[in-house]
Structure formats: C-alpha cells, structure tokens
Design an enzyme around this catalytic site. Sequence first.
Site, short mmCIF file in Angstrom:
data_model
loop_
_atom_site.label_atom_id
_atom_site.label_comp_id
_atom_site.label_asym_id
_atom_site.label_seq_id
_atom_site.Cartn_x
_atom_site.Cartn_y
_atom_site.Cartn_z
N HIS A 122 0.92 -1.05 0.08
CA HIS A 122 0.06 0.07 -0.02
C HIS A 122 0.93 1.29 0.08
O HIS A 122 0.93 2.00 0.87
CB HIS A 122 -1.03 -0.02 1.16
CG HIS A 122 -2.08 -1.02 1.26
ND1 HIS A 122 -2.07 -2.21 1.98
CD2 HIS A 122 -2.88 -1.21 0.31
CE1 HIS A 122 -3.01 -2.85 1.57
NE2 HIS A 122 -3.80 -2.56 0.71
N HIS B 205 -6.80 6.51 -3.05
CA HIS B 205 -7.86 5.48 -2.48
C HIS B 205 -7.03 4.48 -1.20
O HIS B 205 -8.04 4.09 -0.28
CB HIS B 205 -8.43 4.46 -3.27
CG HIS B 205 -7.58 3.24 -3.67
ND1 HIS B 205 -6.34 3.65 -4.63
CD2 HIS B 205 -7.20 2.10 -3.38
CE1 HIS B 205 -5.65 2.39 -4.73
NE2 HIS B 205 -6.26 1.62 -3.58
#
Length: 338
Positions: free
Chosen positions: A173, A213
């Site tokens: 991430h 996001h």
Amino acid sequence: MSCLMVERCGATSFDSPDQNALCVRMLGNARVRGQAGLLSERRGSYPVIDFRLLNTTAHSGEIGTRKRVKRLLSFQRYFHASRLLRGIVPQTCLHLLDEDYLGQARHMLSKVGRWNFDIFLFDRLTNGNSLVTLLCHLFNLHGLIHHFQLDMVKLHRFLVMIQEDYHSQNPYHNAVHAADVTQAMHCYLKEPKLARFLTPLDIMLGLTAAAAHDVDHPGVNQPFLIKTKHHLASLYQNISVLENHHWRSTVGMLRESGLLAHLPVDMIQDIEQQLGSLILATDISRQNEFLTRMKTHLDNRDLSLEDADHKHFILQILQHLQFLLPQRRHESLFCETR
Ligand SMILES: [Zn+2]
C-alpha cells in the site's frame, strides 16, 4: 562557487568562529590559518573558500545567507508541519535525473492507455514520482485542467501531498500501488462503451479517487486496528475504518491545497461526497453488496449509463476492480502479444 559553499555553512548555523572553522575543514579538507584568514591550503577539487565571509555571517547573525536558506526551506517545512501530527517524515530524494530518463518516462506516457504499462519501470524513470507525474499527465490528457480551470501550482501541490502521504515503507500500500490503480482506472475510463457517457467530473472523480484510495495507509488491516483499539477504529466506529481515513485525508488535502477553492461551494461539497462514495467502495468487505447489485442489474437488463446513479455505481465497481488487477493485467498482456 564560493557563495554556494558559504550558503551551505549558513544553513548549519554555527554560532562560533571555531565551529565555522571545523565546518570548513569538513567541507574542504583544508588547513585553516587563523580565525579571520583565508584558507591557505586545499586538496582535491574543493573550491577556495573565503573564510572572512563565514565569520561575517556568524557575527552578524541573521544577515543574508541564513535568511535566504530559511526561505528555500519554507516549502519543506510547510509540508512537514502539515503532517507532523501524523508522524510522517517527508522522504526527500536528492538524486536528479538526466534528460535520458525523463525522455524515457515521456515515451512511456505516450502508451499510458495500455494494460501492460510497467508502473515499476515508470516509477524508476520518474525518480519515485510516478503518482505525481502520471496524474499531471492524465489530468492534462483528459482536458480536466482546462475544463475546471485548475491552477497548475495547486494541482501539483495537491498531488505531491497525496504522494507523500503514502508510506514508502509499505511493501504494497504505497504510492506505486496508487499509481498502478490510477493507470488501470484510465484504461477503464477510455473503454469506448463507457467513455461516451462520462463527463469531465466523472473522469476527475475516478482518477482522483484511484490516486488517493489508500492514502496514509498504515500497512495493517482493519481487524488489526480494531483488536489493538487504534484511535481510527473508534473514530469510525469499526466501520470501513481505513477507507474512511483515506477519504477524510483526501478531503483535508484537497482543502489544504486550495485546488477547488474557485468552484461553487455546492459543487465542492458534491465532489467531496462522491469521492467518499468511490473511496469507500474499495472496502473489500462490501464485495458481496456490489456483486449482488450488479447481478440484479444484469438479470433485469436495466443498467443505463445515462442514469447518474447507475453511472456512479459503475465508477464504484471500477474502484473495486483493483482487487482483480494483477489477473486483469496478465490476461491483457496475453491478448496484446497475440
Ligand atoms: Zn488499494
């Protein structure tokens, strides 16, 4: 050249001539004769430094060089201060790339609509700035800068904030993942059957939501945050904890950058709400909800992209499709090489 060296010494703000002398020795590997004298010897290719200038700076306090250095550092301090509460140390990279690398990055951008786009190579060619470079290009390519009359400086500031809020130490991430999902979103948005129904607002929402996001993702999942009683879990009452945080962070950066400040208030509110809806759609636990609704639409054959709600639902599905991305890329690679 000697001025440059003096400014560097000014940045370290030594208080006494003795410390300045030490600094000069470290910089120039040189022997210093007396507190106010000139450097008498130097080795290698180090420049001659006028030691009297250093002393002048040290004795006169804030005059000249230190103020200039402060001004140079102000952007970095600004970014740092805005993230201080989240404990994020900005990662500054001092390596400059030559034109060969930037030329290759530009060449890659000419093929940005292909599924086999190598985001890892692009990230190397842009010196770790894949997200900012890609988003600037896509906003321009889709005519969003012109349509929304966006200020390039504010846009760049917003994108840099997003990129820096990703944790580079996360193996997955991180900002490269965000760039990867954004590039895939661009591929989806240019699908002819969808593209003709999309407005500039839809495209801006789709790209921005894809880019942001996972912003400020801590590298652990929601069950971990809940079990460890993390403050984010209690803040969002254990519901879409990470996704809510990504959305709130994005809205904060949008407002901080002032990117949309020139738009009508109701339009800004609409953009912030829709961004929330799209980012919250990336919650993996909502997969069945989306699948069931999609199946119902397909069974009833009532999906119409002219309907704003249906179109927004499709944008949500596209955000959610990132979970299928590695597989999709693999299949596309196969198709394109046939
Ligand atoms: Zn993600």
